[in-house]
Design a protein around this motif. Structure first.
Motif, PDB file in Angstrom:
ATOM      1  N   GLU A 297       0.825  -1.203   0.000  1.00  0.00           N
ATOM      2  CA  GLU A 297       0.000   0.000   0.000  1.00  0.00           C
ATOM      3  C   GLU A 297       0.863   1.258   0.000  1.00  0.00           C
ATOM      4  N   ARG A 298       1.980   1.226   0.711  1.00  0.00           N
ATOM      5  CA  ARG A 298       2.876   2.385   0.782  1.00  0.00           C
ATOM      6  C   ARG A 298       3.559   2.666  -0.550  1.00  0.00           C
ATOM      7  N   ASN A 299       3.583   1.696  -1.442  1.00  0.00           N
ATOM      8  CA  ASN A 299       4.300   1.843  -2.705  1.00  0.00           C
ATOM      9  C   ASN A 299       3.361   1.820  -3.906  1.00  0.00           C
ATOM     10  N   SER A 300       2.112   2.230  -3.702  1.00  0.00           N
ATOM     11  CA  SER A 300       1.137   2.295  -4.784  1.00  0.00           C
ATOM     12  C   SER A 300       0.673   3.740  -4.939  1.00  0.00           C
ATOM     13  N   ALA A 301       0.638   4.226  -6.183  1.00  0.00           N
ATOM     14  CA  ALA A 301       0.258   5.622  -6.411  1.00  0.00           C
ATOM     15  C   ALA A 301      -0.007   5.846  -7.891  1.00  0.00           C
ATOM     16  N   VAL A 419      10.150   2.575 -11.034  1.00  0.00           N
ATOM     17  CA  VAL A 419      10.920   1.812 -10.055  1.00  0.00           C
ATOM     18  C   VAL A 419      11.521   2.812  -9.078  1.00  0.00           C
ATOM     19  N   PRO A 420      11.048   2.868  -7.833  1.00  0.00           N
ATOM     20  CA  PRO A 420      11.548   3.872  -6.872  1.00  0.00           C
ATOM     21  C   PRO A 420      12.941   3.515  -6.371  1.00  0.00           C
ATOM     22  N   LEU A 421      13.939   4.240  -6.847  1.00  0.00           N
ATOM     23  CA  LEU A 421      15.330   3.940  -6.502  1.00  0.00           C
ATOM     24  C   LEU A 421      15.982   5.043  -5.680  1.00  0.00           C
ATOM     25  N   GLY A 422      15.188   5.956  -5.136  1.00  0.00           N
ATOM     26  CA  GLY A 422      15.750   6.934  -4.209  1.00  0.00           C
ATOM     27  C   GLY A 422      16.082   8.264  -4.852  1.00  0.00           C
ATOM     28  N   ALA A 534      16.786   1.546  -0.866  1.00  0.00           N
ATOM     29  CA  ALA A 534      15.802   1.802  -1.915  1.00  0.00           C
ATOM     30  C   ALA A 534      15.720   0.656  -2.911  1.00  0.00           C
ATOM     31  N   PHE A 535      16.842  -0.024  -3.138  1.00  0.00           N
ATOM     32  CA  PHE A 535      16.896  -1.049  -4.193  1.00  0.00           C
ATOM     33  C   PHE A 535      16.110  -2.309  -3.840  1.00  0.00           C
ATOM     34  N   PHE A 536      16.339  -2.879  -2.687  1.00  0.00           N
ATOM     35  CA  PHE A 536      15.770  -4.194  -2.380  1.00  0.00           C
ATOM     36  C   PHE A 536      14.246  -4.204  -2.289  1.00  0.00           C
TER      37      PHE A 536
END
Length: 703
Positions: A297-301, A419-422, A534-536
């Motif tokens: 849920e935290r990574n959906s937008a 892909v959220p990589l920071g 951020a990667f894993f």
């Protein structure tokens, strides 16, 4: 009455009759049976009929209905039209209409809708059923006159056409010509079977053409599949007289991309030339794909890219909305590991976006409700007014990068931003070092636990010079600790603080030690630690990959679970205990012990020691819900660091280091720029302190 009076009255009557005859309105002939009623006339008649307060239909209205059914219903070989929609079954030949309206399990003959007395007395039909039947026929007539040639497609059967390649299977629905299901062949769902990015009624999109008196929404129509192959289909509406409208889907080979082309012919006969835009409406109820809901849920937008600009997104952790009044290149509904994106060949003119978080109580199988409403340029005379590439697939960095380069070589889509990589510097580390090495290792080894181990060793080798320099700096500071303690004892009290600090700096300078030398290497390692953080969690390659006791390296490796909602615990810690996170915490405590032992003791901050041991326990709470692969990496990294420190302690000869420092203290040494600036700052601070004490002393004497 005399003769002249009689002649005068007759003459006046003749004049009046002639005047009336000359000024009478010209007769308006009615349309011939084979002449078409204009859209405006038909719509006006339908609006008048709907506005009529009568609870019945006139004979003329039934004739109008017969004409509309014949024109816009499904026609047979004799030209008779048929309507079968929502319990209304009618047949019309242009002058007569037959059939019935089903209301409350009762069939009301359409012929009786113009004779309420007969219907209510002889047939046993209730007044409510009769009124409902009349209202429904009026609504039907409005739809038929509004949609005209489109009207015959308001009824039909909801079938699907399947397009498939080795990566994805799509079911295109005849109702609305939408993608009804999208199933990824290479990824498994925790529910069983393959991952479905689109399932059932969870996702709906449509194109809407609007004018002053009508609106055509593709979701309302049943399209007919034509030109069907294994990888393409044209969902079309044949509107008659050479007018067609359709959506063509083409699934690209070995790709997660399906091309969508809006195609039309002769639409200028239906759509006015002043209609220059087409609305695009997309709504999705995002289905939950992972067993661990919290992190997904935290990574959906909702993500979007400005045309010629950067990528942005709505808030991920809360409900959010935004109005964008400038061109947008693509819109994406992003899940933690999977996304669906509409990429416009030209661009969207604007976008109104909204995302609403759904609680577990709302529906445990769904995360959020998302909506995107936009407009596109449209020309009724253009054969292909709009085209899109629809990406439905994993958030896999190499794949997204390849789609960008292959489909849009001259336009950087920045699809890899899904892909959220920071932060930028962290993202560079991931894209230039971590991901290439990870992909190379993935092509050689099949076990991702081993791959993470080798990757960790590789990173520790790169950071080895910084780790060694940090240890040596700490060792020097520890060896100087007795002399520092002596300075503190010689110059006690707050009044000697500046002198004490100055003498300490002189000692560092003579011994060749720099108090910042141990911090700088640690700061240089910090971006790497954040990059791996951020990667894993965003690494879809770890999804479903098992290692030792962990069934899925992209999810927490719970060894202990419990049910129920425990205040604060469930919210921040979860209802489980992750073993790799626990091992990381224990290793972190050991690492802290080694670090504290390698640093000079100080009585200035007695509470620092227990604070250092509290940090690992805070990490236990923080990382318990994160991917097992991340905790496993940090566990290995800390373990290797402890081994390095152990080796350093037994290899580095501290007696030789002490002698070397003593020898260096005897030689004249040029001050470093940092030490010179530090001493200058101390002198200025000491001068300011003396001046302040002097002013305070003068004020005391005056009193």
């Amino acid at each position: 009455m005399d003769k002249n009076t009689m002649y005068g009255m007759l003459l006046m009557g003749a004049v009046l009759l002639g005047f009336m005859w000359l000024n009478q309105p010209e007769p308006q002939p009615g349309p011939a049976p084979d002449m078409e009623v204009t859209q405006e006339q038909a719509q006006a008649a339908a609006d008048n009929l709907l506005a009529s307060p009568s609870d019945s239909l006139t004979r003329g209205q039934l004739v109008m209905l017969a004409d509309a059914v014949a024109r816009y219903g499904v026609q047979d070989s004799t030209g008779t039209g048929r309507i079968d929609r929502d319990g209304i079954v009618l047949t019309g030949n242009g002058t007569e209409v037959t059939g019935h309206v089903r209301v409350d399990s009762v069939d009301v003959p359409v012929g009786m809708l113009a004779n309420p007395a007969m219907a209510l007395t002889s047939s046993g039909i209730s007044s409510k059923a009769y009124s409902d039947a009349v209202a429904r026929v009026k609504t039907l007539l409005r739809d038929l006159t509004q949609y005209q040639g489109f009207a015959r497609y308001l009824q039909g059967t909801n079938d699907t056409v399947r397009l498939a390649n080795d990566l994805i299977s799509l079911d295109i629905s005849t109702k609305g010509a939408m993608i009804a299901t999208a199933e990824l062949s290479k990824y498994d769902s925790f529910r069983g079977g393959n991952v479905k990015v689109i399932s059932g009624n969870d996702d709906a999109y449509s194109f809407i053409l609007s004018s002053a008196d009508r609106e055509f929404d593709t979701r309302d129509f049943y399209f007919r599949p034509t030109e069907v192959t294994d990888s393409s289909v044209l969902m079309s509406l044949d509107l008659g007289k050479g007018t067609e409208f359709g959506l063509r889907y083409t699934l690209l080979p070995d790709s997660y991309v399906v091309r969508l082309d809006v195609e039309q012919k002769g639409m200028q006969s239906i759509i006015p030339s002043n209609v220059v835009t087409m609305d695009f409406v997309w709504r999705q109820r995002m289905i939950r794909q992972e067993e661990g809901r919290m992190f997904e849920e935290r990574n959906s937008a909702i993500f979007y890219k400005y045309a010629g600009g950067g990528v942005d997104n709505l808030k991920e952790t809360s409900s959010d909305s935004k109005e964008i009044n400038e061109p947008v290149k693509w819109l994406a509904f992003k899940n933690q590991f999977f996304s669906m994106a509409f990429i416009a060949r030209n661009s969207f003119n604007n976008a109104a976006l909204q995302s609403t978080v759904l609680s577990v109580n709302d529906d445990a199988d769904y995360l959020k409700e998302m909506e995107a409403i936009s407009t596109l340029d449209y020309n009724p005379g253009t054969e292909r007014p709009a085209s899109f590439d629809i990406l439905i697939g994993p958030n896999l960095y190499p794949m997204l990068s390849a789609v960008d380069k292959e489909l849009y070589p001259d336009d950087d889509l920045d699809l890899t931003e899904l892909v959220p990589l920071g932060w930028p510097i962290v993202r560079w580390i991931n894209t230039l070092i971590v991901i290439p090495v990870f992909n190379i290792l993935g092509s050689v080894f099949s076990n991702y636990g081993i791959i993470i181990l080798i990757l960790t060793i590789f990173i520790k080798l790169i950071l080895f010079p910084f780790t060694y320099k940090s240890y040596m700096s700490q060792a020097k500071m520890r060896l100087l600790n007795p002399e520092i303690q002596a300075i503190n004892e010689k110059y006690p009290g707050q009044e000697n603080a500046m002198t004490r600090q100055q003498k300490t700096m002189e000692l560092y300078s003579k011994a060749g030690a720099n108090p910042m030398a141990g911090c700088l290497p640690m700061l240089l390692q910090f971006p790497v630690l954040i990059a791996m953080f951020a990667f894993f969690p965003s690494c879809i390659e770890l999804r479903g990959q098992s290692f030792l006791w962990a069934k899925d390296l992209s999810a927490p490796d719970a060894i202990l679970t419990w049910s129920g909602n425990i205040p604060l615990v469930t919210e921040y810690f979860g209802n489980h205990l992750s073993l790799f996170c626990l091992l990381m915490t224990v290793t972190n405590i050991i690492y802290t012990k080694f670090t504290m032992a390698n640093q000079p003791s100080s009585s200035a901050m007695p509470g620092m020691k227990w604070m250092m041991y509290l940090m690992p326990l805070m990490f236990l709470v923080f990382f318990n819900n994160y991917a097992a692969g991340l905790s496993y990496y940090y566990f290995l990294s800390l373990l290797i660091t402890i081994v390095q420190m152990y080796i350093f302690r037994h290899v580095v000869n501290e007696d030789k280091m002490r002698a070397k420092m003593a020898e260096a203290a005897k030689k004249p040494r040029k001050k470093s720029g940092f030490m010179a600036r530090l001493e200058e700052a101390q002198r200025q601070q000491q001068a300011m302190l003396r001046e302040q004490q002097k002013r305070q002393g003068g004020a005391g004497k005056r009193r």
